[in-house]
Design a protein around this motif. Structure first.
Motif, short mmCIF file in Angstrom:
data_model
loop_
_atom_site.label_atom_id
_atom_site.label_comp_id
_atom_site.label_asym_id
_atom_site.label_seq_id
_atom_site.Cartn_x
_atom_site.Cartn_y
_atom_site.Cartn_z
N UNK A 446 0.84 -1.23 0.11
CA UNK A 446 -0.16 -0.07 -0.09
C UNK A 446 0.91 1.30 0.04
N UNK A 447 2.28 1.07 -0.14
CA UNK A 447 3.12 2.37 -0.01
C UNK A 447 3.47 2.76 -1.49
N UNK A 448 3.63 3.85 -1.82
CA UNK A 448 4.22 4.25 -3.06
C UNK A 448 5.77 4.41 -3.13
N UNK A 449 6.49 3.76 -3.87
CA UNK A 449 8.07 3.82 -3.81
C UNK A 449 8.66 3.69 -5.09
N UNK A 450 9.90 3.77 -5.12
CA UNK A 450 10.77 3.65 -6.38
C UNK A 450 11.97 2.89 -6.38
N UNK A 451 12.54 1.89 -6.87
CA UNK A 451 13.56 1.16 -6.94
C UNK A 451 14.46 1.29 -8.24
N UNK A 452 15.82 1.48 -7.83
CA UNK A 452 16.65 1.49 -9.07
C UNK A 452 17.08 0.24 -9.41
#
Length: 491
Positions: A446-452
């Motif tokens: 339920x969390x917005x995130x980004x990943x490289x």
């Protein structure tokens, strides 16, 4: 793109409780490895209990709890602040295969009653000052109230009485050896967006896996120290003190008053230290005030500036020139080493902040030569979901997925995780469990995130838009509500 982090074998010098499978087996291995080592003490109190004394108290309390009828699968509620008795009673219940869990003593009697009904708890353990709210909230199934401080009152059993109430023929060793990794070890209570009570079930396998993952990431010193200063109802406090001791044997120092935390850190010199962003900001402000009051404040400021520039270059992967290296070497010998020692963090292998740490605060501690890492976790994912690899702290990132687990970003930007740390489910709520864990085993955080591409997760940006995921909180600005839910980041 899903990033999977391999689970390397445990370090050859891993602490005795690593790889045990259950928390009680880890605890017993730790006791046997060094029976005379200090185990548990209160800040400002007397001498520490040795591991042998801790183990004896756990066995006696387990016998007493069994005499009250507590057994495998039964729940036991604790309304306690940070004090040694919490660790003793909680560990005793775990050895019975029971499910000890903490509730916030500051919650309303109505909410506490709802949680006790939901858990179907027959035993409640509390401090004298919380007796009124316990009796007000007392659910029909509650049969016994254990009072941990002072003589018993009407309707209660004292801790001393409990230690003498083992049922005839109680076989402590046989009972704890019968605890299975898939048994539920604790519950994390909160409130769903629709107002319903929600409880995450975490198993022994979930929690020992997380601790073993920590050991894989960073081999822990065998005779370390840790502080128990976060409220027991906060799962990160249980993880980085209570369960850490069981697997690593670190001496626990309990701190009841948050105002005493800086002094307790300086005295205890913890090997691991976990705290929320507010604590780190407070420690930073305290140290900056001391620096400003020094006669050589200008030189100190210059040393910190040099160290901060080195951190910034390192974070960008840029070369640190010879002149800056010389300035930093001088800063280390003249300022930084002494500052770490003064804080009490010179022996700290890893410092952890829950999500929400200010970038300049993290940069400040890294400049001091202190490994402050921001991490992310939810109760549904074993409390700790990400952790930076050794030597791989990145400002603004909460690290990578734990060894042996996977993480990916869904098309709508939601962080998904999968692995042995994912909860068994929401207690008595299979519908919500199916809604958050898909058929392939992915937990929808339920969390917005980004990943490289290297798997580093950028700090989750709060609940995703649209329909709330079960357990999520739609308003990220409502801090108190976020703290009271299972899926919130700890403070």
């Amino acid at each position: 793109m899903a990033v999977s982090v391999d689970a390397s074998p445990l370090h050859p010098h891993a602490p005795p409780g690593a790889g045990a499978g259950t928390l009680c087996a880890a605890f017993q291995r730790t006791l046997a490895a060094d029976p005379g080592a200090p185990a548990l003490r209160a800040h400002g109190g007397g001498r520490a209990l040795s591991r042998t004394e801790y183990g004896r108290a756990v066995e006696e309390l387990a016998g007493g709890l069994a005499g009250l009828g507590l057994g495998r699968g039964d729940t036991m509620a604790l309304l306690l602040t940070n004090r040694p008795e919490f660790h003793l009673v909680d560990t005793a219940a775990l050895h019975l295969g029971a499910v000890p869990f903490s509730l916030d003593p500051g919650a309303s009697a109505e909410w506490l009653e709802d949680a006790l009904r939901h858990a179907q708890s027959r035993v409640v353990v509390c401090e004298r000052r919380f007796l009124e709210v316990v009796f007000t909230a007392r659910a029909p199934r509650v049969e016994h109230v254990v009072l941990i401080d002072g003589p018993p009152t009407i309707g209660t059993v004292s801790l001393d009485q409990l230690r003498c109430r083992a049922a005839p023929g109680f076989d402590f060793r046989r009972v704890w050896q019968g605890v299975h990794p898939d048994d539920v070890a604790t519950l994390v209570y909160g409130t769903a967006p629709d107002g319903r009570t929600l409880a995450v079930e975490l198993t022994h396998a979930n929690l020992t896996y997380v601790m073993d993952a920590c050991h894989r990431n960073l081999p822990l010193r065998v005779r370390g120290a840790c502080l128990s200063h976060l409220p027991p109802a906060e799962p990160v406090g249980r993880l980085f003190a209570h369960y850490l001791h069981m697997t690593a044997g670190h001496t626990i120092t309990t701190v009841r008053d948050p105002e005493d935390v800086p002094a307790a850190v300086a005295e205890t010199r913890p090997s691991w230290f976990a705290a929320g962003p507010h604590t780190w900001e407070r420690l930073r402000a305290d140290l900056q005030g001391r620096f400003a009051a020094r006669p050589d404040a200008t030189d100190v400021a210059a040393a910190l500036d040099a160290a901060t520039r080195r951190v910034a270059l390192g974070q960008r992967g840029e070369w640190v020139g010879a002149s800056l290296r010389r300035l930093c070497d001088a800063a280390e010998s003249e300022v930084l080493g002494a500052a770490r020692s003064e804080l009490g963090l010179s022996e700290c292998d890893l410092m952890v902040s829950t999500a929400g740490l200010a970038l300049d605060t993290q940069e400040f501690f890294l400049a001091l030569g202190l490994p402050l890492a921001e991490v992310y976790g939810s109760a549904e994912a074993g409390v700790l979901t990400t952790l930076p690899p050794p030597g791989g702290i990145r400002i603004g990132s909460v690290g990578v997925a734990l060894p042996g687990t996977e993480a990916r970003i869904a098309a709508d930007g939601e962080l998904l995780v999968r692995g042995p740390h994912v909860m068994r489910g929401y207690r008595a709520d299979p519908g919500r469990t199916r809604a958050i864990i898909d058929p392939e085993g992915w937990l929808h955080t339920g969390e917005l995130a980004a990943m490289d591409e290297a798997g580093y997760v950028r700090a989750p940006g709060g609940p995703r838009a649209g329909l709330p995921v079960p357990g999520a909180v739609p308003d990220p600005n409502t801090r108190q509500r976020r703290r009271s839910t299972c899926r919130s980041r700890t403070p």
